[in-house]
Design a protein around this motif. Sequence first.
Motif, short mmCIF file in Angstrom:
data_model
loop_
_atom_site.label_atom_id
_atom_site.label_comp_id
_atom_site.label_asym_id
_atom_site.label_seq_id
_atom_site.Cartn_x
_atom_site.Cartn_y
_atom_site.Cartn_z
N PRO A 1 33.88 34.64 40.44
CA PRO A 1 33.52 35.63 41.48
C PRO A 1 34.09 37.01 41.20
O PRO A 1 35.26 37.14 40.80
CB PRO A 1 34.14 35.03 42.75
N THR A 2 33.29 38.04 41.38
CA THR A 2 33.74 39.41 41.20
C THR A 2 33.48 40.19 42.49
O THR A 2 33.09 39.60 43.49
CB THR A 2 33.04 40.06 39.98
N MET A 3 33.71 41.48 42.45
CA MET A 3 33.63 42.33 43.65
C MET A 3 34.73 41.99 44.65
O MET A 3 34.62 42.26 45.84
CB MET A 3 32.25 42.28 44.30
N GLY A 4 35.81 41.38 44.15
CA GLY A 4 36.95 41.08 45.02
C GLY A 4 37.68 42.34 45.47
O GLY A 4 38.55 42.28 46.35
N GLY A 5 37.31 43.47 44.88
CA GLY A 5 37.90 44.73 45.32
C GLY A 5 37.60 45.05 46.77
O GLY A 5 38.32 45.83 47.40
N THR A 6 36.55 44.43 47.30
CA THR A 6 36.26 44.63 48.73
C THR A 6 37.41 44.13 49.59
O THR A 6 37.70 44.70 50.64
CB THR A 6 34.96 43.88 49.13
N LEU A 7 38.08 43.07 49.13
CA LEU A 7 39.25 42.54 49.83
C LEU A 7 40.40 43.54 49.78
O LEU A 7 41.07 43.79 50.79
CB LEU A 7 39.68 41.22 49.19
N ILE A 8 40.61 44.15 48.61
CA ILE A 8 41.68 45.14 48.45
C ILE A 8 41.44 46.34 49.35
O ILE A 8 42.33 46.79 50.09
CB ILE A 8 41.78 45.60 46.99
N LEU A 9 40.23 46.87 49.30
CA LEU A 9 39.91 48.07 50.08
C LEU A 9 40.01 47.81 51.58
O LEU A 9 40.52 48.64 52.33
CB LEU A 9 38.50 48.57 49.73
N SER A 10 39.54 46.65 52.01
CA SER A 10 39.61 46.30 53.44
C SER A 10 41.06 46.20 53.90
O SER A 10 41.43 46.71 54.96
CB SER A 10 38.88 44.98 53.70
#
Length: 360
Positions: free
Chosen positions: A72-81
Amino acid sequence: MLFWAFSLLVKYETFFNVFTSLTVRAILALFTALIISLAMGQKVIDWLQKLQIGQVVRNDGPESHLSKKGTPTMGGTLILSSITISVLLWANLTNPYVWTALFVLIGYGIVGFVDDYLKVVRKNTAGLVARWKYFWQSVIALIVAFGLYIYGKDTEVTALVVPFFKDVVPQLGLFFVLLAYFVVVGAGNAVNLTDGLDGLAIMPTIFVAGGFALVAWATGNVSFAKELDIPYIQYSGELMIVCMAIVGAGLGFLWFNTYPAMVFMGDVGSLALGGVLGVISVLLRQEFLLLIMGGIFVIETLSVILQVGSFKLRGKRIFRMAPIHHHYELKGWPEPRVIVRFWIISLMLVLIGLLTLKLR
């Protein structure tokens, strides 16, 4: 939000005054972002797996990376949130520097999100066309650069702090806009290039953000700024909240991103984190310090520039593969060894950068 609430409650009970302290709020921002990341991490991973948002792996890369395909990628959404929620809870939201940092964080996050979406959902391996990717990064950076120039023209806001020379603080004039632009865009793409191994980009980001938290605290304090011979900048202290939120969110993400990674941050995370580190350095007037503390990002970027330049000019490659972390993989270094050694170098560079503040 909570800063405002506690400021009102102080009138009725002095105990709440502790929660208006910058240091206390910075620590709470770290823990808030950390808890959100840890609590939501597995849920986000499961959601990304359900949507089949998996990593695309280069065919010409190290063979060991083929096993990462589909992670899974786009885990940066978790960081930004996590960062955004924490900052909104604990920062003084009347502070324009806080909103400037969030503007770049979210703006670059959106650009990265679109790029990731096109790659992994629409199966467009090129992602967002390069010229549009840089165009929107440039728009965001120039909005910030011109805004700061108009706000702080011919003040400490547009002065250049030079390491080791306490009396060398030249006014940049319009050159400030150009410098701010290149720092924000450059930092965003540098972190993006570094994000090629499990946990490789997030730990140096944590180190640099932690270093800038100390600098923000000192820059926003008249006494300490004077002692260190750095400009006192009125709104800069509150950036400590942003930096500590980055540290907390980064540590929470690393829980799932450490080798072997369960999730990758994607461009949505790397572009946003690089961009926000860049704008924080501009707001603190410490662009040179970012160059030192973020040395790993600089090395990774230079390795790509040198590789491309050498191949175009001489038809020969300098490294086995660029960015340089892949060079060491192809030399036979196990991935964890590359990661940890780069972390050690990054920590040393951050300490050296902080040392330059005193050696003036």
